[in-house]
Write a protein that holds these residues in place. Structure first.
Motif, short mmCIF file in Angstrom:
data_model
loop_
_atom_site.label_atom_id
_atom_site.label_comp_id
_atom_site.label_asym_id
_atom_site.label_seq_id
_atom_site.Cartn_x
_atom_site.Cartn_y
_atom_site.Cartn_z
N VAL A 13 8.36 11.19 2.46
CA VAL A 13 7.68 11.70 1.17
C VAL A 13 6.74 11.93 0.50
O VAL A 13 6.91 13.43 -0.22
CB VAL A 13 7.65 9.80 0.43
N LEU A 14 5.37 11.72 1.43
CA LEU A 14 4.18 12.59 1.39
C LEU A 14 4.09 14.24 1.14
O LEU A 14 3.89 14.77 0.67
CB LEU A 14 3.16 11.98 1.88
N ALA A 36 8.83 2.41 8.38
CA ALA A 36 8.43 2.81 6.70
C ALA A 36 6.95 3.20 7.20
O ALA A 36 7.22 4.29 5.61
CB ALA A 36 8.06 1.30 5.92
N THR A 37 6.48 3.17 7.90
CA THR A 37 5.43 5.12 7.92
C THR A 37 6.24 5.51 7.86
O THR A 37 5.96 6.85 7.29
CB THR A 37 4.84 4.67 9.27
N ALA A 58 8.93 7.04 6.65
CA ALA A 58 9.74 7.12 5.32
C ALA A 58 8.49 7.57 4.15
O ALA A 58 8.10 8.32 3.34
CB ALA A 58 9.94 5.53 4.87
N ALA A 59 7.35 6.94 4.71
CA ALA A 59 6.04 6.92 3.95
C ALA A 59 5.16 8.51 4.19
O ALA A 59 5.25 9.46 3.15
CB ALA A 59 5.32 5.89 3.72
N ALA A 60 5.45 9.00 5.46
CA ALA A 60 4.60 10.54 5.96
C ALA A 60 5.97 11.44 5.50
O ALA A 60 5.23 12.24 4.46
CB ALA A 60 4.54 10.36 6.99
#
Length: 403
Positions: A140-141, A133-134, A136-138
């Protein structure tokens, strides 16, 4: 069918996204591996400590949680304890892994302890979900940041390219904005420097051409006067024809120089298109004017007649008679019955327009006729179109403005 090419912005955003995925994946694998090794080492150490305590209690006759020669003892553990060493072993049982610790005691028996390793596996799975999750979020950002950066770079590069295209189309006042100090800013500055250098060279060329033409007017006028004093004969006719052509060339060069310097004035009045067409070709043999529909336009008749005269003379010189001038309202089409425009010349006419002192005809010429016609049409706000007629021959269309 080839896929559409990615622009600079999309390429930068894609490269940043791929890099972010690779970095996040590498970090995730590394953290997973380190955590798994540390968990296993801690579990092994704890179970080994319990095994030693159990062996001490067995030595003094106390009971412990350890078993003597248990049935489920894995083969690798049984073989390893033959050398009188303590062994810890993780038995992979799918969803129910078991951690073993064993040692040999007196009498050749094996003292062993076991416990479920499932809690560590669940903890590691939870860590993996958190890392995913981390990551994927990183990703995307970082991808969004790369997209913003790529779009900005793409817009700057596109702006520089469009400026270069405007300069190539003749807008020498177009300039790019060299923001920043990177390669794109350097490209924009180079485009501006190119425009400055090109403008200076064209201005120098125009001045030289105009000066030469002005200097030639006086001797050419003298030659024209002197030709009139020659006795009649074939030699006089040849000299007179050559002087007439030279005088026309000098006037054409001066006309181009005036258009280049943008000092030419347009004096408009209302005139019938058919009347201007007939006046333009009045002195040309082999030219026929046909009127499909007439119109009255507000334009500069001298310049319109100059355009049509140049087009008709060019058709006679480079094509073949008869030359047809068709008036269809504000549209005038000039067609000859020759071989038509050469394909390479037609490509040049469609892309950059006529070029002075360049012609695709084998009969020679200076290329000033179409250049002057195009320049005059531009001053009038009209449009010239060059093409080959489906039935043969070259055709040029002059579309005059109606408003």
């Amino acid at each position: 069918m080839r896929p559409p090419a990615l622009n600079v912005g999309a390429k930068v955003a894609l490269a940043v996204a791929v890099a972010a995925v690779c970095v996040a994946g590498a970090i995730g694998v590394l953290v997973h591996r380190i955590t798994a090794d540390e968990q296993l080492a801690t579990a092994r150490s704890g179970l080994d400590q319990e095994l030693r305590s159990a062996a001490e209690e067995l030595a003094v006759g106390r009971r412990s949680g350890a078993e003597i020669d248990p049935r489920g003892l894995p083969g690798p553990v049984a073989r390893a304890v033959r050398d009188d060493v303590r062994v810890t072993y993780l038995q992979d049982g799918g969803e129910h892994p078991v951690l073993w610790a064993a040692t040999r005691v007196s009498g050749g028996k094996v003292l062993a302890l076991s416990r479920s390793y499932a809690p560590e596996e669940r903890s590691l799975a939870s860590l993996d979900r958190t890392l995913l999750a981390t990551g994927a979020a990183a990703t995307v950002l970082v991808s969004l940041m790369g997209l913003v950066l790529g779009v900005r770079m793409g817009r700057r590069a596109t702006a520089a390219a469009r400026t270069a295209e405007r300069i190539a189309d003749g807008d020498l006042d177009a300039r790019a904005r060299p923001d920043g100090r990177d390669e794109i800013a350097r490209l924009a500055a180079s485009v501006n420097a190119m425009a400055d250098a090109l403008g200076a060279r064209l201005e120098a060329e125009r001045l030289v051409t105009a000066d030469i033409a002005h200097e030639l007017r006086t001797p050419v006028a003298g030659m024209s006067t002197a030709v009139g004093l020659l006795p009649p004969g074939r030699a006089s006719e040849l000299v007179a024809g050559s002087v007439y052509k030279l005088r026309g060339l000098v006037e054409d060069v001066l006309e181009v120089a005036r258009m280049d310097s943008e000092v030419a004035a347009v004096e408009t009045e209302q005139r019938e298109v058919s009347a201007m067409a007939r006046r333009a070709v009045a002195g040309l043999d082999g030219v026929e004017v046909r009127v499909a529909a007439d119109a009255i336009v507000d334009t500069d008749p001298r310049r319109v007649e100059r355009v049509l005269a140049n087009l008709a003379a060019n058709a006679l010189w480079h094509g073949a008679p008869p030359v047809e001038v068709e008036v269809d309202g504000p549209i005038v089409r000039v067609r000859d019955h020759g071989p038509g425009f050469p394909s390479d010349l037609l490509t040049v006419l469609h892309t950059s327009g006529p070029q002075r002192f360049r012609t695709g005809s084998r009969t020679g010429g200076t290329g000033l006729g179409l250049t002057i016609a195009t320049g005059q049409a531009r001053l009038l706000g009209a449009r010239l179109t060059f093409r080959n007629h489906p039935d043969g021959g070259a055709e040029t269309e002059l579309r005059l403005p109606t408003e």
